[in-house]
Design a protein around this motif. Structure first.
Motif, short mmCIF file in Angstrom:
data_model
loop_
_atom_site.label_atom_id
_atom_site.label_comp_id
_atom_site.label_asym_id
_atom_site.label_seq_id
_atom_site.Cartn_x
_atom_site.Cartn_y
_atom_site.Cartn_z
N ALA A 19 0.82 -1.22 0.00
CA ALA A 19 0.00 0.00 0.00
C ALA A 19 0.85 1.27 0.00
O ALA A 19 0.32 2.37 -0.11
N GLY A 20 2.17 1.11 0.14
CA GLY A 20 3.04 2.28 0.20
C GLY A 20 2.89 3.06 1.49
O GLY A 20 3.16 4.27 1.53
N ASP A 21 2.48 2.38 2.56
CA ASP A 21 2.25 3.02 3.86
C ASP A 21 3.42 2.72 4.78
O ASP A 21 3.60 1.58 5.22
N TYR A 22 4.21 3.74 5.09
CA TYR A 22 5.40 3.55 5.92
C TYR A 22 5.42 4.45 7.15
O TYR A 22 6.44 4.52 7.84
N ASN A 23 4.32 5.12 7.43
CA ASN A 23 4.28 6.05 8.56
C ASN A 23 3.89 5.33 9.85
O ASN A 23 2.86 5.62 10.47
N HIS A 24 4.70 4.38 10.24
CA HIS A 24 4.45 3.57 11.43
C HIS A 24 5.73 2.78 11.71
O HIS A 24 6.68 2.81 10.94
N GLY A 25 5.72 2.06 12.82
CA GLY A 25 6.76 1.07 13.06
C GLY A 25 8.12 1.62 13.46
O GLY A 25 8.25 2.72 13.99
N PHE A 26 9.16 0.82 13.17
CA PHE A 26 10.53 1.11 13.58
C PHE A 26 11.22 1.96 12.52
O PHE A 26 11.40 1.52 11.38
N ALA A 27 11.61 3.17 12.89
CA ALA A 27 12.09 4.15 11.92
C ALA A 27 13.44 3.79 11.32
O ALA A 27 14.31 3.21 11.97
N VAL A 28 13.59 4.16 10.05
CA VAL A 28 14.86 3.95 9.34
C VAL A 28 16.02 4.62 10.08
O VAL A 28 17.11 4.05 10.19
N ASP A 29 15.80 5.81 10.62
CA ASP A 29 16.85 6.50 11.38
C ASP A 29 17.34 5.65 12.54
O ASP A 29 18.55 5.58 12.81
N TRP A 30 16.43 4.98 13.22
CA TRP A 30 16.80 4.14 14.36
C TRP A 30 17.55 2.90 13.89
O TRP A 30 18.51 2.46 14.52
N MET A 31 17.09 2.34 12.77
CA MET A 31 17.76 1.15 12.25
C MET A 31 19.19 1.47 11.83
O MET A 31 20.11 0.69 12.08
N ARG A 32 19.39 2.62 11.20
CA ARG A 32 20.75 3.00 10.81
C ARG A 32 21.64 3.22 12.03
O ARG A 32 22.83 2.90 12.01
N GLY A 42 12.84 9.63 3.92
CA GLY A 42 12.15 8.59 4.67
C GLY A 42 12.81 8.20 5.97
O GLY A 42 12.64 7.06 6.43
N GLY A 43 13.52 9.10 6.60
CA GLY A 43 14.20 8.76 7.85
C GLY A 43 13.28 8.28 8.95
O GLY A 43 13.67 7.45 9.77
N ARG A 44 12.04 8.78 8.95
CA ARG A 44 11.08 8.37 9.98
C ARG A 44 10.13 7.28 9.48
O ARG A 44 9.23 6.87 10.19
N TRP A 45 10.33 6.83 8.25
CA TRP A 45 9.52 5.73 7.74
C TRP A 45 9.89 4.42 8.42
O TRP A 45 11.01 4.25 8.92
N ASP A 46 8.98 3.47 8.38
CA ASP A 46 9.27 2.13 8.88
C ASP A 46 10.36 1.48 8.04
O ASP A 46 10.54 1.80 6.86
N THR A 47 11.09 0.54 8.65
CA THR A 47 12.19 -0.12 7.94
C THR A 47 11.74 -0.87 6.70
O THR A 47 12.54 -1.13 5.80
N SER A 48 10.47 -1.22 6.61
CA SER A 48 9.96 -1.90 5.42
C SER A 48 9.95 -1.01 4.19
O SER A 48 9.68 -1.48 3.07
N SER A 49 10.28 0.25 4.35
CA SER A 49 10.31 1.20 3.23
C SER A 49 11.42 0.91 2.22
O SER A 49 11.56 1.64 1.24
N LEU A 50 12.19 -0.14 2.43
CA LEU A 50 13.15 -0.55 1.40
C LEU A 50 12.44 -0.80 0.05
O LEU A 50 13.06 -0.64 -1.00
N LEU A 51 11.17 -1.17 0.10
CA LEU A 51 10.43 -1.35 -1.15
C LEU A 51 10.26 -0.04 -1.89
O LEU A 51 10.31 -0.01 -3.13
N ALA A 52 10.08 1.06 -1.15
CA ALA A 52 9.94 2.37 -1.80
C ALA A 52 11.20 2.72 -2.57
O ALA A 52 11.13 3.32 -3.64
N ARG A 53 12.35 2.32 -2.05
CA ARG A 53 13.61 2.57 -2.75
C ARG A 53 13.65 1.81 -4.07
O ARG A 53 14.08 2.34 -5.09
N LEU A 54 13.22 0.55 -4.07
CA LEU A 54 13.22 -0.24 -5.30
C LEU A 54 12.26 0.32 -6.32
O LEU A 54 12.56 0.35 -7.54
N LYS A 55 11.11 0.79 -5.86
CA LYS A 55 10.11 1.33 -6.79
C LYS A 55 10.57 2.67 -7.37
O LYS A 55 10.08 3.09 -8.43
N ARG A 56 11.47 3.32 -6.68
CA ARG A 56 12.01 4.59 -7.17
C ARG A 56 12.89 4.37 -8.39
O ARG A 56 12.96 5.20 -9.29
#
Length: 290
Positions: free
Chosen positions: A227-240, A275-289
């Protein structure tokens, strides 16, 4: 239980964790850098609040901390207003921060010098796990100390395991993050491939999730990813932040982590996308880009 405890750090994890302790019958005093959040917690759960970590820790049998990184945990533990300065002899500090094994060993030695006890005990399960009291806790430290605090931790955890001496909990959490990084990237690539191949990705997951490809990430994230919904969960900034600790430790012990290092750079790309505050699953958004 009626134990006097302190909880330092009321972020998305610490806020509900401290609440579970208060509801379980502990007498909880909280500290947070933002007093507004501490006041809100007190209003919601009926505990007490303090203006410094030292004040929160005074008289507590167990002091829990859940803050950002190595520097944050040093700040709330050490110094004139740090928790160690307020703790009574034989009290225990349980640190739920995801930090380095090095800082865990450092604080353990400092605690011993003050006749205190220390456990590094990072958690996995995210905000939902904290809110639903089903976190996984990975601990490092003395077995007697662990056995003493484990019944209290059980109020917000479904699993708590002692992995070894001081620093072992943090090392185990590093393994957790290594595995998650690879899993999420694999899931992102699989979903992207399915859509480009003209398949119904929802049907694909319904089939493969019944087999060897199944994972927590697949079960809990594929719908929001599609669904392209990444405004939840464990943030990319935290994962990095976590992966930086992992890669530093890997360099120190000469462990090869080629996939983890690559995924870390993919997360850097997501940050560059805003997408620093996006959920870590946002790796898909990078591929779609691409």
């Amino acid at each position: 239980m009626h134990q006097k405890v302190a909880f330092i750090g009321l972020g998305v994890m610490g806020y509900p964790m401290a609440g579970h302790l208060q509801k379980a019958g502990c007498s909880v005093t909280v500290y947070n850098r933002s007093t507004e959040k501490a006041e809100r917690w007190k209003s919601e759960f009926g505990g007490e609040m303090a203006l410094t970590p030292r004040e929160a820790a005074e008289g507590a049998e167990i002091v829990f901390t859940c803050v950002g990184d190595d520097n944050d945990i040093r700040e709330v533990c050490l110094g004139e207003n740090g928790a160690f300065a307020g703790m009574k002899v034989d009290a225990v500090l349980v640190d739920h921060t995801t930090a380095s094994a090095e800082v865990a060993r450092e604080l353990n030695l400092e605690a011993k010098s003050r006749k205190l006890h220390f456990l590094d005990a990072p958690v996995s399960g995210g905000q939902a796990g904290a809110e639903n009291a089903c976190l996984t806790v990975m601990a490092g430290g003395d077995v007697t100390v662990f056995n003493h605090v484990n019944p209290v931790i059980d109020h917000y955890a479904r699993s708590c395991r002692l992995l070894g001496p001081s620093g072992s909990g943090q090392l185990c959490k590093m393994v957790n993050q290594i595995c998650i990084a690879g899993l999420v990237q694999g899931l992102a690539e699989g979903l992207n491939f399915a859509e480009k191949a003209g398949l119904d990705a929802h049907q694909v997951v319904d089939v493969i999730s019944k087999g060897a490809a199944q994972s927590w990430q697949m079960e809990n994230r594929y719908r929001t990813m599609l669904a392209g919904d990444y405004n939840h969960g464990f943030a990319v900034d935290w994962m990095r932040k976590d992966l930086a600790v992992v890669l530093q430790e890997a360099s120190r012990i000469n462990a090869s982590l080629p996939v983890t290092a690559t995924v870390d750079q993919f997360y850097n790309d997501v940050q560059m996308m805003g997408g620093g505050r996006w959920d870590t699953s946002s790796l898909l958004a990078r591929l779609k880009r691409d």
